[in-house]
Scaffold this motif. Structure first.
Motif, short mmCIF file in Angstrom:
data_model
loop_
_atom_site.label_atom_id
_atom_site.label_comp_id
_atom_site.label_asym_id
_atom_site.label_seq_id
_atom_site.Cartn_x
_atom_site.Cartn_y
_atom_site.Cartn_z
N LYS A 1 38.98 33.36 40.22
CA LYS A 1 40.57 33.21 39.24
C LYS A 1 40.68 33.46 38.08
O LYS A 1 41.42 33.50 37.52
N ALA A 2 40.24 32.66 37.80
CA ALA A 2 40.05 31.99 36.08
C ALA A 2 40.11 33.44 35.36
O ALA A 2 40.80 34.09 34.43
N LEU A 3 38.94 33.99 35.69
CA LEU A 3 38.11 34.74 34.58
C LEU A 3 39.03 36.25 35.01
O LEU A 3 38.97 36.91 34.46
N ILE A 4 39.52 36.43 36.75
CA ILE A 4 40.14 37.74 36.72
C ILE A 4 42.16 37.65 35.88
O ILE A 4 42.59 38.76 35.11
N ASP A 5 41.96 36.58 36.38
CA ASP A 5 43.57 36.48 35.39
C ASP A 5 43.29 36.20 34.10
O ASP A 5 44.67 37.36 33.81
N GLU A 6 42.82 35.83 33.00
CA GLU A 6 42.82 36.02 32.24
C GLU A 6 42.22 37.67 31.74
O GLU A 6 42.78 37.33 30.55
N ARG A 7 41.52 38.10 32.46
CA ARG A 7 41.86 39.98 32.23
C ARG A 7 42.68 40.48 32.39
O ARG A 7 43.05 42.08 31.64
N LEU A 8 43.86 40.26 33.35
CA LEU A 8 44.87 40.70 34.14
C LEU A 8 46.00 41.15 32.72
O LEU A 8 45.96 40.30 32.05
N PRO A 9 46.49 42.37 32.51
CA PRO A 9 47.39 43.00 31.34
C PRO A 9 48.31 41.53 31.72
O PRO A 9 48.98 41.43 32.90
N LEU B 1 40.91 52.48 41.68
CA LEU B 1 39.75 52.74 40.71
C LEU B 1 40.64 52.71 39.18
O LEU B 1 39.45 53.24 38.01
N ASN B 2 42.17 52.58 39.32
CA ASN B 2 42.77 52.99 38.26
C ASN B 2 42.80 50.68 37.70
O ASN B 2 43.87 50.72 36.86
N ALA B 3 42.23 50.03 38.04
CA ALA B 3 42.23 49.04 37.95
C ALA B 3 42.08 48.23 36.68
O ALA B 3 41.17 48.97 36.76
N SER B 4 42.41 47.15 36.01
CA SER B 4 42.36 46.47 35.15
C SER B 4 40.92 46.21 34.82
O SER B 4 40.54 45.84 34.21
N VAL B 5 40.43 45.27 35.91
CA VAL B 5 39.63 44.61 35.94
C VAL B 5 38.78 44.93 36.99
O VAL B 5 38.88 45.90 37.92
N THR B 6 36.88 45.06 36.50
CA THR B 6 36.31 45.05 37.51
C THR B 6 35.57 43.20 37.91
O THR B 6 35.26 43.37 37.05
N VAL B 7 34.87 43.84 39.40
CA VAL B 7 33.90 42.91 40.17
C VAL B 7 33.32 43.63 40.55
O VAL B 7 32.99 43.97 41.25
N VAL B 8 31.84 42.23 40.27
CA VAL B 8 30.25 44.01 40.51
C VAL B 8 29.77 42.98 40.93
O VAL B 8 29.47 41.70 40.83
N ASP B 9 29.32 42.52 42.15
CA ASP B 9 28.34 41.79 43.32
C ASP B 9 26.94 42.62 43.75
O ASP B 9 27.01 43.91 44.21
N PHE B 10 26.08 41.68 42.97
CA PHE B 10 24.91 41.75 43.26
C PHE B 10 24.13 41.50 44.86
O PHE B 10 24.39 40.29 44.69
#
Length: 231
Positions: free
Chosen positions: A223-231, A63-72
């Motif tokens: 992966k591409a979208l998550i990696d660009e948001r990681l610190p 819950l303290n992660a810097s990136v969120t993925v929301v699955d509809f």
């Protein structure tokens, strides 16, 4: 509708400059959400998970992660099942299990009549702390839309297989106890102008810098979208 207006506005700009990319049955459009006040942002992880007291959706991971993925998703959606069996395990092992991503599930039941029943049943499993186990067993047993595999009787059998308290689950499902949760998720999907399952939001956990992916994208797209948001 401010969120939807932002989506439309940015999409028009993207079309004008040619940066909106279309693929067969897959659409990717980048939008920026105003996150100046994250406590009021309905797409912040605090709001999505209910940490702010607003209720919330099932969350897997830190819950303290810097990136969120929301699955509809829809439990009767064949593409959703394919994604769950192929791509989701890679996201889990590389990002969720390592604490870098929080994974939020949102209901988008539109494939058939039993889609709503399955969504309600999963919320009843969530009430007993076993949403993800029930999520997995539904996708593992998925068959044709409204073919009977997700009837209320079968959903109760799956609950027994998952080790849930039967009377509590049955009462929860029969009363449609969490219908308001499903309605809330559907309203958000409509606000975001989503029209297919699965659909995903990849964003910073304060609700900003959001990317929308519609369709069962392969792991490299995430992966591409998550990696660009990681610190």
């Amino acid at each position: 509708m401010q969120q939807q207006d932002s989506y439309i506005r940015v999409a028009i700009v993207a079309l004008a400059i040619g940066t909106l990319v279309f693929q067969p049955a897959l659409i990717s459009a980048q939008i920026v959400v105003d996150g100046s006040s994250t406590s009021d942002n309905p797409l912040s992880l605090r709001a999505l998970s209910g940490i702010d007291g607003s209720g919330g959706s099932p969350v897997l991971g830190n819950l303290n992660a810097s990136v969120t993925v929301v699955d509809f998703s829809d439990f009767q959606c064949p593409n959703c099942a394919r994604y769950v069996k192929s791509t989701e395990p890679e996201i889990k092992s590389e990002y969720i299990d390592t604490g870098n991503v929080a994974y939020v599930f949102k209901h988008f039941p539109w494939r058939g009549t039993d889609s709503l029943s399955a969504a309600l049943a999963s919320e009843c499993a969530n009430e007993q702390g076993k949403f993800w186990e029930y999520h997995d067993i539904l996708f593992q047993n998925q068959q044709g839309v409204d073919s009977g595999w997700a009837s209320k009787e079968k959903l109760k059998e799956f609950a027994s297989d998952t080790g849930l308290d039967g009377p509590q689950f049955d009462s929860c499902l029969d009363s449609e106890k969490y219908k308001s949760n499903i309605d809330r998720d559907l309203a958000l999907a409509e606000e975001l102008d989503l029209d297919t399952t699965p659909s995903f939001l990849i964003l910073n956990s304060d609700g900003t810098e959001m990317e929308v992916l519609e369709g069962a994208h392969p792991f490299p797209s995430f992966k591409a979208l998550i990696d660009e948001r990681l610190p």
